[in-house]
Design a protein around this motif. Structure first.
Motif, short mmCIF file in Angstrom:
data_model
loop_
_atom_site.label_atom_id
_atom_site.label_comp_id
_atom_site.label_asym_id
_atom_site.label_seq_id
_atom_site.Cartn_x
_atom_site.Cartn_y
_atom_site.Cartn_z
N UNK A 138 7.87 -84.53 -7.83
CA UNK A 138 7.55 -83.02 -7.38
C UNK A 138 7.32 -83.15 -5.64
N UNK A 139 6.78 -83.85 -5.27
CA UNK A 139 6.45 -84.09 -3.86
C UNK A 139 7.83 -84.84 -3.13
N UNK A 140 8.32 -86.02 -3.81
CA UNK A 140 9.63 -86.38 -3.23
C UNK A 140 10.79 -85.32 -3.30
N UNK A 141 11.02 -84.62 -4.14
CA UNK A 141 11.93 -83.60 -4.22
C UNK A 141 11.82 -82.72 -3.31
N UNK A 142 10.32 -82.34 -2.66
CA UNK A 142 10.30 -81.28 -1.66
C UNK A 142 10.68 -82.23 -0.27
N UNK A 143 10.84 -83.20 -0.13
CA UNK A 143 11.12 -84.21 1.04
C UNK A 143 10.05 -84.67 1.50
N UNK A 144 8.74 -85.02 0.99
CA UNK A 144 7.63 -85.59 1.42
C UNK A 144 7.80 -87.14 1.34
N UNK A 145 7.14 -87.95 2.10
CA UNK A 145 6.92 -89.29 2.07
C UNK A 145 5.79 -89.53 1.24
N UNK A 146 5.81 -89.72 0.02
CA UNK A 146 4.82 -89.58 -0.88
C UNK A 146 4.34 -91.14 -1.52
N UNK A 147 3.20 -91.20 -1.71
CA UNK A 147 2.29 -92.28 -2.20
C UNK A 147 1.23 -91.92 -2.93
N UNK A 148 0.70 -92.86 -3.53
CA UNK A 148 -0.81 -92.74 -4.40
C UNK A 148 -1.50 -93.92 -4.05
N UNK A 149 -2.85 -92.99 -4.15
CA UNK A 149 -4.09 -94.13 -4.05
C UNK A 149 -4.62 -94.44 -5.40
N UNK A 150 -4.82 -95.64 -5.82
CA UNK A 150 -5.14 -95.96 -7.16
C UNK A 150 -6.15 -96.84 -6.94
N UNK A 151 -6.91 -97.23 -8.08
CA UNK A 151 -7.98 -98.23 -8.19
C UNK A 151 -7.99 -99.15 -9.24
N UNK A 152 -8.25 -100.40 -8.88
CA UNK A 152 -7.97 -101.63 -9.95
C UNK A 152 -9.36 -101.52 -10.92
N UNK A 153 -9.07 -102.25 -11.80
CA UNK A 153 -10.52 -102.56 -12.72
C UNK A 153 -10.67 -101.06 -13.62
N UNK A 175 -1.58 -97.33 -2.39
CA UNK A 175 -2.58 -97.50 -1.47
C UNK A 175 -3.44 -98.11 -2.62
N UNK A 176 -3.78 -99.43 -2.51
CA UNK A 176 -4.64 -100.06 -3.82
C UNK A 176 -5.87 -100.56 -3.14
N UNK A 177 -7.20 -99.81 -3.91
CA UNK A 177 -8.51 -100.29 -3.78
C UNK A 177 -8.53 -101.34 -4.76
N UNK A 178 -8.70 -102.58 -4.36
CA UNK A 178 -8.69 -103.81 -5.01
C UNK A 178 -10.00 -103.74 -5.89
N UNK A 179 -11.07 -103.32 -5.36
CA UNK A 179 -12.38 -103.29 -6.12
C UNK A 179 -12.64 -105.00 -5.99
N UNK A 180 -12.97 -105.34 -7.18
CA UNK A 180 -13.54 -106.86 -7.01
C UNK A 180 -12.32 -108.01 -7.58
N UNK A 181 -10.98 -107.36 -7.66
CA UNK A 181 -9.91 -108.05 -8.10
C UNK A 181 -8.86 -108.14 -7.08
N UNK A 182 -8.94 -108.88 -6.11
CA UNK A 182 -8.13 -108.70 -4.96
C UNK A 182 -6.69 -109.25 -5.16
N UNK A 183 -6.73 -110.19 -6.19
CA UNK A 183 -5.41 -110.76 -6.51
C UNK A 183 -4.61 -109.87 -7.25
#
Length: 247
Positions: A138-153, A175-183
């Protein structure tokens, strides 16, 4: 996407235009927010405020995004906004604002507070990949440069596979919050061609080197984003590491 490859990560209820401008001498991007866009998300935010968390609760959240981005029009960094929504239509409206302001739109699939998850926001979206991909599309179709903030574990969530799905839906970054799983950053980077921003514990040259060696394109600083000593140290490490990679 942005340069230097250091972003300021949103701090709920505190990351506004003034915060971003203060960090601009060190960073290439800043994600403001998060901001709740629709009624369910805003009610959840009010419940968070009632238990002493900070949240942005402007009368008109989309207008708030526009005003905050306008305040950064002459600030030398790429602005972005982290948003939460339990429904898709507000994503479309805020995406148009971000498009017109040349700002990044970051969909929040990260927050794990019970109030937000109960209404289908934040971390809940990691387990509902179809809906998350609909938000991205939906965001991409509206023309935005879109991404997602996610969490590991998060149990039963395959972040590399999800990143590939987000890319197919139209995302440009993750955008990856790696928590304690950096790899996990390496696994995500290998699974997609998205611009990968690594987050969690970025304080010094060692953490910068670790994340960039895992394949991250950039790093972000969260809680210490108001500390110029930390920002200066991280910025120097990013510049040194990128210079080595470019030789």
């Amino acid at each position: 996407m942005f340069d230097p490859r250091l972003a300021l990560a949103s701090l709920s209820g505190r990351s506004d235009a003034a915060w971003a401008a203060a960090g601009a001498p060190y960073a290439g991007a800043a994600f403001l927010g998060g901001v709740a866009l629709d009624d369910p998300a805003r009610e959840a935010a009010r419940e968070l405020v009632a238990r002493d968390r900070e949240e942005f609760l402007p009368p008109d959240p989309v207008a708030f995004v526009d005003d905050q981005l306008a305040a950064l029009a002459d600030v030398p960094l790429r602005a972005g906004f982290n948003v939460r929504s339990a429904t898709r239509e507000p994503i479309r409206r805020v995406a148009r604002v971000c498009r017109d302001r040349d700002a990044l739109l970051e969909i929040n699939a990260h927050c794990r507070q019970d109030e937000l998850c109960a209404v289908g926001c934040g971390e809940t979206l990691l387990r509902d990949a179809d809906r998350l991909c609909e938000y991205v599309a939906t965001a991409a179709e509206a023309g935005a440069t879109v991404g997602v903030k996610v969490r590991a574990e998060v149990p039963a969530v395959d972040l590399p596979a999800l990143a590939a799905d987000l890319e197919a839906a139209g995302a440009s970054f993750v955008h990856v919050d790696a928590m304690d799983s950096e790899a996990v950053v390496a696994d995500v980077a290998d699974a997609c061609d998205l611009f990968v921003i690594a987050n969690n514990g970025v304080r010094d040259a060692a953490t910068v080197r670790e994340y960039l060696d895992y394949g991250a394109d950039a790093v972000s600083v969260g809680r210490p984003s108001t500390d110029p000593v930390v920002l200066e140290r991280v910025r120097a490490a990013v510049d040194d590491r990128v210079a080595v990679a470019d030789r």
